[in-house]
Design an enzyme around this catalytic site. Structure first.
Site, PDB file in Angstrom:
ATOM      1  N   CYS A   2       0.754  -1.051   0.031  1.00  0.00           N
ATOM      2  CA  CYS A   2       0.238  -0.143   0.155  1.00  0.00           C
ATOM      3  C   CYS A   2       0.975   0.874  -0.199  1.00  0.00           C
ATOM      4  CB  CYS A   2      -0.340   0.200   1.294  1.00  0.00           C
ATOM      5  SG  CYS A   2      -1.919  -1.414   1.502  1.00  0.00           S
ATOM      6  N   ARG A  27       1.272   1.632  -6.496  1.00  0.00           N
ATOM      7  CA  ARG A  27       1.442   0.829  -5.488  1.00  0.00           C
ATOM      8  C   ARG A  27      -0.008   0.048  -4.586  1.00  0.00           C
ATOM      9  NH1 ARG A  27       6.126   1.301  -2.671  1.00  0.00           N
ATOM     10  NH2 ARG A  27       5.264   0.328  -0.650  1.00  0.00           N
ATOM     11  N   TRP A  78      -4.164  -1.503  -0.990  1.00  0.00           N
ATOM     12  CA  TRP A  78      -3.523  -2.923  -2.202  1.00  0.00           C
ATOM     13  C   TRP A  78      -4.210  -4.051  -1.063  1.00  0.00           C
ATOM     14  CZ3 TRP A  78      -2.867  -4.032  -7.082  1.00  0.00           C
ATOM     15  CH2 TRP A  78      -2.632  -5.270  -7.085  1.00  0.00           C
ATOM     16  N   ASN A 104       1.267  -0.011   6.098  1.00  0.00           N
ATOM     17  CA  ASN A 104       1.601  -0.497   4.729  1.00  0.00           C
ATOM     18  C   ASN A 104       2.556  -2.210   5.267  1.00  0.00           C
ATOM     19  OD1 ASN A 104       2.414  -1.936   2.467  1.00  0.00           O
ATOM     20  ND2 ASN A 104       4.041  -0.618   2.751  1.00  0.00           N
ATOM     21  N   GLY A 105       1.253  -3.155   4.640  1.00  0.00           N
ATOM     22  CA  GLY A 105       2.297  -4.601   5.642  1.00  0.00           C
ATOM     23  C   GLY A 105       0.956  -4.997   5.942  1.00  0.00           C
ATOM     24  N   GLU A 487       7.604 -21.406 -19.162  1.00  0.00           N
ATOM     25  CA  GLU A 487       8.487 -20.071 -18.806  1.00  0.00           C
ATOM     26  C   GLU A 487       8.879 -19.062 -18.961  1.00  0.00           C
ATOM     27  OE1 GLU A 487       5.343 -18.203 -17.173  1.00  0.00           O
ATOM     28  OE2 GLU A 487       6.026 -16.570 -16.839  1.00  0.00           O
ATOM     29  N   LYS A 491       8.604 -15.478 -21.435  1.00  0.00           N
ATOM     30  CA  LYS A 491       9.237 -14.391 -20.895  1.00  0.00           C
ATOM     31  C   LYS A 491       9.916 -13.929 -21.697  1.00  0.00           C
ATOM     32  CE  LYS A 491       7.624 -13.374 -17.897  1.00  0.00           C
ATOM     33  NZ  LYS A 491       6.489 -14.382 -17.369  1.00  0.00           N
ATOM     34  N   GLU A 494       8.382 -12.573 -24.766  1.00  0.00           N
ATOM     35  CA  GLU A 494       6.892 -11.394 -25.031  1.00  0.00           C
ATOM     36  C   GLU A 494       7.732 -10.235 -25.156  1.00  0.00           C
ATOM     37  OE1 GLU A 494       4.523 -11.332 -21.452  1.00  0.00           O
ATOM     38  OE2 GLU A 494       5.106 -12.430 -20.257  1.00  0.00           O
ATOM     39  N   HIS A 510      12.152 -36.405 -30.637  1.00  0.00           N
ATOM     40  CA  HIS A 510      11.126 -36.509 -32.172  1.00  0.00           C
ATOM     41  C   HIS A 510      10.306 -35.293 -31.661  1.00  0.00           C
ATOM     42  CE1 HIS A 510      10.613 -40.266 -28.924  1.00  0.00           C
ATOM     43  NE2 HIS A 510      11.079 -39.492 -27.654  1.00  0.00           N
ATOM     44  N   LYS A 610      -1.631  -5.921 -19.492  1.00  0.00           N
ATOM     45  CA  LYS A 610      -2.005  -6.507 -18.481  1.00  0.00           C
ATOM     46  C   LYS A 610      -2.698  -7.541 -17.942  1.00  0.00           C
ATOM     47  CE  LYS A 610       0.770  -7.721 -15.211  1.00  0.00           C
ATOM     48  NZ  LYS A 610       1.884  -8.696 -15.136  1.00  0.00           N
TER      49      LYS A 610
HETATM   50  C1  AGP Z   1       2.165 -13.474 -18.846  1.00  0.00           C
HETATM   51  O1  AGP Z   1       3.973 -12.777 -18.638  1.00  0.00           O
HETATM   52  C2  AGP Z   1       1.561 -12.550 -19.558  1.00  0.00           C
HETATM   53  N1  AGP Z   1       1.459 -11.921 -19.269  1.00  0.00           N
HETATM   54  C3  AGP Z   1       0.252 -12.850 -19.723  1.00  0.00           C
HETATM   55  O2  AGP Z   1       0.376 -14.734 -20.217  1.00  0.00           O
HETATM   56  C4  AGP Z   1      -0.548 -13.554 -18.317  1.00  0.00           C
HETATM   57  O3  AGP Z   1       0.163 -14.749 -17.026  1.00  0.00           O
HETATM   58  C5  AGP Z   1      -2.387 -14.110 -18.773  1.00  0.00           C
HETATM   59  O4  AGP Z   1      -2.577 -13.426 -19.375  1.00  0.00           O
HETATM   60  C6  AGP Z   1      -3.063 -14.445 -17.559  1.00  0.00           C
HETATM   61  O5  AGP Z   1      -2.833 -13.620 -16.838  1.00  0.00           O
HETATM   62  P1  AGP Z   1      -3.744 -13.439 -14.989  1.00  0.00           P
HETATM   63  O6  AGP Z   1      -2.758 -14.400 -14.625  1.00  0.00           O
HETATM   64  O7  AGP Z   1      -3.806 -12.388 -14.522  1.00  0.00           O
HETATM   65  O8  AGP Z   1      -5.392 -14.764 -15.231  1.00  0.00           O
END
Ligand code: AGP
Length: 615
Positions: A2, A27, A78, A104-105, A487, A491, A494, A510, A610
């Site tokens: 927060c 935040r 938050w 905050n915490g 993963e 990273k 993207e 394969h 996001k």
């Molecule tokens: C991951 O780096 C991406 N931003 C994206 O794949 C994200 O994980 C996905 O859209 C799922 O989002 P969520 O966890 O908010 O459901």
């Protein structure tokens, strides 16, 4: 996470506080509030849900400026305990409205403290952990008269990590700051003083600061400030901030992504500390009722529904739950799961995993099964849509994740799966006492190993420019680290727009092996676990085709590995169940530095959002 702001000086306090809160909105922003000392010495508090602008409108509507306040505290929230609401918004006051607190915490022992205070006749208005603080302080001020002693006694009753801003009516000092585990900074202006969670809040007024240290209490009044530590007056060094406001919001990091990578030790600690009791060696999920606990003991199966990075953490969750119990687990992309022509038995638990709690496909997937099946969600945003549609929710406490590329949300999801898998295994009597104790002990100093993994940052920064020239990467891992390969590849692709694929290493022959040559490097995840020799075989098959390799390993015998690669990222060792978190952090840093070298828009990659609230 927060945002706290405090002010004492000669300007209208509500104006300074609102401006500061706006700078801290990143935040957390599900609700906000402020308390001011009016010109007749009373405390007046206003709170509002939603963005800071809602509070600003309320302040102007109620014409707070008429009180000519020169001292106050403010907070942007938050939520961690208690839904986002006006009642749960900070500040929180005592029974006589003589003390107001912003926090905050996390206060870990708030539940028992609250019970004691209610038994003493204190009245509570919110569901937050914070609200216990003004009531405890109220009692001790009555007993001690001396503010510092009352504060010291109050703090000795609080367990957890927190930063506090406190306003006290008819008192000198009237503005107080406390730092224990969460950041709090004192700003020093010309005849005015500021408190804030980070310097962004008051950089427009002064760049002279004191970073308060553990257990510092700062008392501020018109004549100046005094800092105490364990009731002893001390001097703290004043510093000058050279950052601009934007740099300050990122804590001095170049991008939010790097800041959030480095927040992982705290995020991981905050995510388990209200669930794991290390002294009692217990794991408690407050949310779960008796009926649900009995359901978890039955002959059930689990289907996990998620997208993107959350789908990767779910694959690790599958591995963990199946390793610690006899429950079969299936993991499905939400965008597929929601359309499947299938009926699930009532003995199927659906787990929805989502950082934002707003991903459309995951939300629609659980809406389809709600009512017929029990829904458990793992989410980072209190009160978001997916938890609201779930029967039970386990919250990660990663704090706001601003960068589109998910980092701390992923690792906190994994550590939640680790605690959940142990909890279920223990509940079903399918893991031994010895494994249980060992798995909990391993968590104790885990944050230290995360800190040590972050130390690979400078080495990874050094090797990244050479890697940035490639246009394709293969990431390979086995077992619990196959999802880590997925993963790591996500990273990289993207944020750097370099093509990257994650693959189970056993699949090389394969198909993927056809890709390998000197222009197609492989990132090889090589933990010293039961599949280590198999991975060495993969290294051999890649090297024999002139493939370049980047190895991530906890193996100490680096000399042997030098035969396979010039690039070896050495991370700490830990049990196989938590190793994915440490390997992932190295891969987060690798993708970050490659993308940074390429000059990419790391926090806002092209074409991505996001939170994918549309299908
Ligand atoms: C991951 O780096 C991406 N931003 C994206 O794949 C994200 O994980 C996905 O859209 C799922 O989002 P969520 O966890 O908010 O459901």
């Amino acid at each position: 996470m927060c945002g706290i702001v405090g002010y004492l000086g000669d300007k209208p306090s509500e104006y300074i506080i609102l401006n500061g809160l706006k700078k801290l909105e990143y935040r957390g922003y599900d609700s906000s509030g402020l308390s001011i000392l009016t010109n007749n010495g009373d405390i007046l508090t206003e709170k509002e849900i939603g963005k800071i602008v809602n509070l600003e409108n309320l302040i102007f509507k109620n014409d707070i400026s008429q009180y000519h306040s020169k001292c106050g505290i403010g907070h942007t929230r938050w939520a961690t305990h208690g839904e986002p609401s006006k009642e749960n918004a900070h500040p929180h006051t005592d029974c006589t409205n003589s003390i107001s607190v912003v926090h905050n915490g996390i206060i870990e022992n708030y539940s028992s403290l609250k019970d004691d205070l209610i038994n003493k006749g204190h009245k509570f208005l919110s569901k937050t952990d914070t609200e216990v603080i003004p009531h405890i302080l109220e009692d001790f001020i009555k007993e001690e008269k001396d503010i510092l002693k009352a504060l010291d006694r109050t703090l000795s009753h609080l367990k957890g990590a927190f930063a506090l801003g406190i306003l006290i009516k008819n008192s000198n000092p009237s503005l107080i700051g406390v730092k224990k585990g969460s950041p709090l900074i004192l700003g020093i202006g010309e005849g005015e003083f500021f408190l804030a969670s980070d310097v962004t809040a008051f950089l427009d007024y002064t760049n002279r600061v004191i970073f308060l240290q553990e257990n510092d209490i700062v008392l501020v009044d018109k004549s100046g400030y005094s800092i105490f530590n364990n009731c002893k007056k001390i001097i703290r060094k004043e510093e000058v901030i050279r950052w601009n406001s934007s740099q300050a919001q990122k804590g001095g990091f170049k991008h939010y992504m790097l800041k959030e990578i480095f927040e992982q030790p705290e995020a991981l600690y905050n995510s388990i500390i209200d669930k794991v009791n290390f002294e009692e060696k217990s794991i408690i999920f407050d949310e779960f009722d008796t009926e649900f606990k009995n359901f978890l003991k039955e002959d059930i199966k689990i289907v996990i529904s998620a997208c993107g990075t959350s789908w990767h953490s779910s694959l690790i969750g599958k591995f963990l739950i199946e390793s610690m119990s006899s429950i079969p687990v299936e993991v499905d992309y939400s965008s597929e799961f929601r359309y499947r022509n299938r009926k699930l038995s009532k003995k199927t638990l659906i787990i929805a995993v989502s950082q934002s709690g707003e991903t459309a496909d995951t939300l629609e997937a659980i809406k389809r099964y709600k009512g017929d099946n029990k829904i458990l969600s793992i989410c980072n945003v209190v009160g978001s849509s997916i938890p609201r549609e779930s029967d039970f929710t386990i919250y990660t406490h990663a704090g706001p994740e601003i960068s589109v590329a998910s980092t701390k949300a992923f690792t906190t999801q994994v550590i939640i799966f680790y605690t959940l898998a142990n909890y279920i295994g223990r509940l079903r009597d399918e893991i031994t006492e010895e494994i249980w104790v060992d798995n909990i002990e391993t968590l104790k100093n885990f944050s230290k190993l995360v800190q040590d993994t972050l130390k690979t940052n400078s080495y990874i920064n050094k090797i990244s420019p050479e890697l940035a020239k490639y246009s394709d990467f293969l990431y390979i891992g086995r077992g619990i680290n196959y999802p880590v390969a997925l993963e790591g590849a996500l990273k990289l692709k993207e944020i750097s727009y370099i093509h990257a694929e994650g693959y189970p290493a056993g699949e090389m022959k394969h198909g993927p092996l056809a890709l390998i040559d000197e222009n197609f490097p492989s990132v090889v995840l090589l933990p010293k676990d039961r599949l280590y020799e198999k991975m060495i075989a993969n290294l051999n098959e890649i090297r024999s085709r002139r493939g370049k390799t980047i190895i991530v390993t906890d193996e100490d015998n680096i000399e042997e590995l030098n035969n396979y690669s010039e690039i070896i990222i050495k991370i700490p060792s830990i049990n196989e169940f938590l190793q994915p978190i440490l390997i992932t952090i190295a891969l987060q840093l690798l993708s970050y530095h490659i993308a940074d070298f390429k000059g990419c828009d790391i926090d806002q990659p092209r074409n991505l959002a996001k939170s994918v609230t549309v299908e």
